[in-house]
Structure formats: C-alpha cells, structure tokens
Design a protein around this motif. Structure first.
Motif, mmCIF file in Angstrom:
data_model
loop_
_atom_site.group_PDB
_atom_site.id
_atom_site.type_symbol
_atom_site.label_atom_id
_atom_site.label_comp_id
_atom_site.label_asym_id
_atom_site.label_seq_id
_atom_site.Cartn_x
_atom_site.Cartn_y
_atom_site.Cartn_z
ATOM 1 N N ASP A 265 57.539 -19.591 53.814
ATOM 2 C CA ASP A 265 58.244 -19.461 52.541
ATOM 3 C C ASP A 265 58.691 -18.022 52.285
ATOM 4 O OD1 ASP A 265 57.600 -22.107 52.267
ATOM 5 O OD2 ASP A 265 56.046 -21.799 50.741
ATOM 6 N N ASN A 266 59.861 -17.916 51.615
ATOM 7 C CA ASN A 266 60.377 -16.641 51.099
ATOM 8 C C ASN A 266 60.779 -15.636 52.173
ATOM 9 O OD1 ASN A 266 59.842 -17.488 48.344
ATOM 10 N ND2 ASN A 266 57.676 -17.070 48.761
ATOM 11 N N CYS A 267 60.951 -16.112 53.404
ATOM 12 C CA CYS A 267 61.558 -15.239 54.425
ATOM 13 C C CYS A 267 63.073 -15.199 54.208
ATOM 14 C CB CYS A 267 61.249 -15.779 55.822
ATOM 15 S SG CYS A 267 59.505 -15.755 56.247
ATOM 16 N N ARG A 268 63.757 -14.463 55.026
ATOM 17 C CA ARG A 268 65.217 -14.402 54.934
ATOM 18 C C ARG A 268 65.831 -14.956 56.203
ATOM 19 N NH1 ARG A 268 67.098 -14.862 50.433
ATOM 20 N NH2 ARG A 268 65.068 -15.880 50.279
ATOM 21 N N ALA A 269 66.579 -16.063 56.043
ATOM 22 C CA ALA A 269 67.268 -16.661 57.202
ATOM 23 C C ALA A 269 68.352 -17.600 56.697
ATOM 24 C CB ALA A 269 66.272 -17.408 58.075
ATOM 25 N N ASN A 270 69.587 -17.387 57.116
ATOM 26 C CA ASN A 270 70.695 -18.255 56.721
ATOM 27 C C ASN A 270 70.685 -19.567 57.488
ATOM 28 O OD1 ASN A 270 71.702 -16.371 54.885
ATOM 29 N ND2 ASN A 270 72.932 -15.341 56.460
ATOM 30 N N LYS A 271 70.172 -19.513 58.705
ATOM 31 C CA LYS A 271 70.078 -20.717 59.523
ATOM 32 C C LYS A 271 68.945 -20.542 60.528
ATOM 33 C CE LYS A 271 73.624 -19.173 62.797
ATOM 34 N NZ LYS A 271 74.897 -19.523 63.464
ATOM 35 N N ILE A 272 68.606 -21.636 61.160
ATOM 36 C CA ILE A 272 67.530 -21.610 62.151
ATOM 37 C C ILE A 272 68.105 -21.121 63.477
ATOM 38 C CG2 ILE A 272 65.765 -22.955 63.346
ATOM 39 C CD1 ILE A 272 65.301 -22.758 60.370
ATOM 40 N N GLU A 273 67.535 -20.034 63.978
ATOM 41 C CA GLU A 273 67.945 -19.491 65.266
ATOM 42 C C GLU A 273 66.824 -19.742 66.282
ATOM 43 O OE1 GLU A 273 70.719 -18.259 66.098
ATOM 44 O OE2 GLU A 273 71.730 -17.721 64.219
ATOM 45 N N GLY A 274 67.183 -20.372 67.389
ATOM 46 C CA GLY A 274 66.186 -20.629 68.418
ATOM 47 C C GLY A 274 65.539 -19.355 68.916
ATOM 48 N N SER A 275 66.325 -18.286 68.955
ATOM 49 C CA SER A 275 65.805 -17.013 69.445
ATOM 50 C C SER A 275 64.801 -16.394 68.473
ATOM 51 C CB SER A 275 66.965 -16.036 69.675
ATOM 52 O OG SER A 275 67.683 -15.815 68.468
ATOM 53 N N GLU A 276 64.762 -16.894 67.253
ATOM 54 C CA GLU A 276 63.846 -16.358 66.247
ATOM 55 C C GLU A 276 62.421 -16.853 66.463
ATOM 56 O OE1 GLU A 276 64.292 -14.715 63.054
ATOM 57 O OE2 GLU A 276 66.354 -14.127 63.446
ATOM 58 N N GLY A 277 62.254 -17.883 67.312
ATOM 59 C CA GLY A 277 60.908 -18.326 67.618
ATOM 60 C C GLY A 277 60.546 -19.711 67.115
#
Length: 273
Positions: A27-39
């Motif tokens: 919760d409350n992180c910053r991400a516009n979309k889900i990136e596979g490279s993000e983990g």
C-alpha cells in the motif's frame, strides 16, 4: 517521499524466496502500472493475499499470473479499464476496486472469467450511480454473492458469513472453557491428592505412637533393670542371712560340744570318786 514499488517489495520480502511469500502489503507505494522488472512477477506462486491500495495505478497491464491468489485489494487507484489482465488469477474470491475510475458496466464484463469470485467492492466508483446498479452487476456476474458488502437480498456480508462462524466460535469458546474448567478441576483434585499424601494424619499418629512405644519400651527396660537390681539386692541380703544362720549354727554346735565334754568330765570324776 513515496517508496517505489520495487524498493517496497524488496523490504517486504526480507530476503525470502518469492515462492515462500503468502501475503504482500504494498500500500501507498508509487507506481502507475505493474512493471515486471520491478519484481512483482509470477514467481510468487503461493501468494494468497495482495494489497495494492493507493499506488496511483492507471492500468493492470503486465499484472502477474498468480494461481493461488484469493484476495486482491486495488482500492483508491485510477483504474478505468483493463480488468481482463486479472485472468491470470482465476482463483480470486474477494476483489476490491472501490475508489477507482470505473464508469460503465461493460468494464466489469471480464470479471465473468473469475468463476470463484464471491465478493466485489465498487464503493465510490461512478458506476454505482447508475439506476438499478445492483441488479445489473449481479446480472453480469452470476457467480457473485456479495456486492459492496451485501447480497442480493440486502443482507450484510458479516451477518451471512459471520453468523455461523460466530456461533461456531462461541461453541468453540464454550468447549475451551469447559476443557479449562475440567483441567482446573483435575488440577484441584491432583492438588488435593498431593495434599492428602503430604499430610497423612495416620502417619503422624503412627509416628507419635511409635515414639510412645519406644518410650514405653525404654520405661519397661528401666523397670526391669530396677527389678533385677532389687532382686540382686534381695539375693545378697538372703546370702548374708544364710551366712549369719550358718555362723549361729556353728556356734551352737560348738557350745553343745563343749557342754557335752564338760558333762562327760564331771561324770568321769564322779565315777572315779
């Protein structure tokens, strides 16, 4: 400053392998979309609960395939379409999309593929303002049981789900209490038995009687010794008396002998005359 999704995910995992994670709260992180490279990938094969509240998500593109996911929280994001990207999570039972940008019923159609979906939340979404909103959503999603916390008959989810559970919990609590009482009673009985073993009135009496017996034996021994001593004294006295008698007898015999001798001498003198 908000933490990035990747950094937060790393912190939440705490160096554990992805397949050992059952619950994730991002919760409350910053991400516009889900990136596979993000983990956040399909490596979380055993993940059951995932919370992505207030990330600023505008799309569900690249959403990972999570076959064991049961509960997904996507509240307070900016999702307007793209629910078809949840097809890789076929076992979802609870989905929250409240506070998103969903306006039309057609956007919800891809959720028909989630055959296990039982509870859906759309609070504060524009679609809730439509006439016959509830009837239409239940019509589109026939597998759905609860919408915004209520079933088709307007019964609250907690009442329907929780009533039986509460009764079961009460029964379980009663059973636990009874078991605790039984344990307490058993403990009291054990304590009583231990107390009885520790305090044995008979044992005390026996011990006292034993001491008395010992004392009595000692007294008897003393009495016997005194009696023996008295008997010895009596024997000594008797021996002394016997000695005196013997002496008297000897004296008498000597006197008689002397007297007879004297008488014999007198008779002899008379005969001579």
């Amino acid at each position: 400053m908000s933490t990035s999704l990747g950094k937060r995910l790393e912190l939440e995992m705490r160096a554990r392998p992805a397949d050992q994670i059952l619950d994730l709260n991002l919760d409350n992180c910053r991400a516009n979309k889900i990136e596979g490279s993000e983990g956040l990938t399909s490596d979380f094969t055993n993940l059951q609960t995932l919370s992505l509240i207030n990330l600023g998500l505008q799309s569900l593109e690249n959403f990972p395939k999570l076959g064991n996911l049961r509960k997904l929280e996507l509240s307070d994001n900016k999702i307007a379409t793209g629910l078809s990207h949840l097809a890789g999570c076929p076992n979802i039972t609870h989905l929250s999309l409240s506070g998103n940008k969903i306006k039309d019923f057609d956007v919800l159609s891809p959720l028909k593929d989630l055959s296990h979906l039982k509870s859906l939340d759309l609070f504060n979404c524009e679609v809730t303002n439509h006439a016959e909103y509830r009837e239409k959503v239940f019509g589109i999603l026939s597998q759905l049981v609860f919408l915004d916390g209520f079933d088709k008959d307007e019964k609250e989810q907690e009442d329907v789900d929780g009533e039986e559970d509460d009764e079961d919990d009460d029964d379980d609590d009663d059973q636990v209490d009874d078991e605790d009482d039984d344990d307490d009673d058993s403990g009291d009985e054990d304590d009583d038995e231990e107390d009885e073993e520790d305090f044995d009135p008979d044992g005390v009496v026996v011990e006292e009687d034993t001491s008395k017996v010992i004392d009595a034996d000692d007294d008897d021994d003393d009495d016997e010794e005194e009696e023996d001593g008295a008997a010895d004294d009596d024997d000594d006295e008797e021996d002394e008396d016997d000695d005196e008698d013997d002496e008297e007898d000897a004296d008498d015999s000597a006197n008689r002998g002397t007297k007879r001798k004297h008488e014999d001498e007198v008779e002899q003198e008379e005969d001579d005359a």
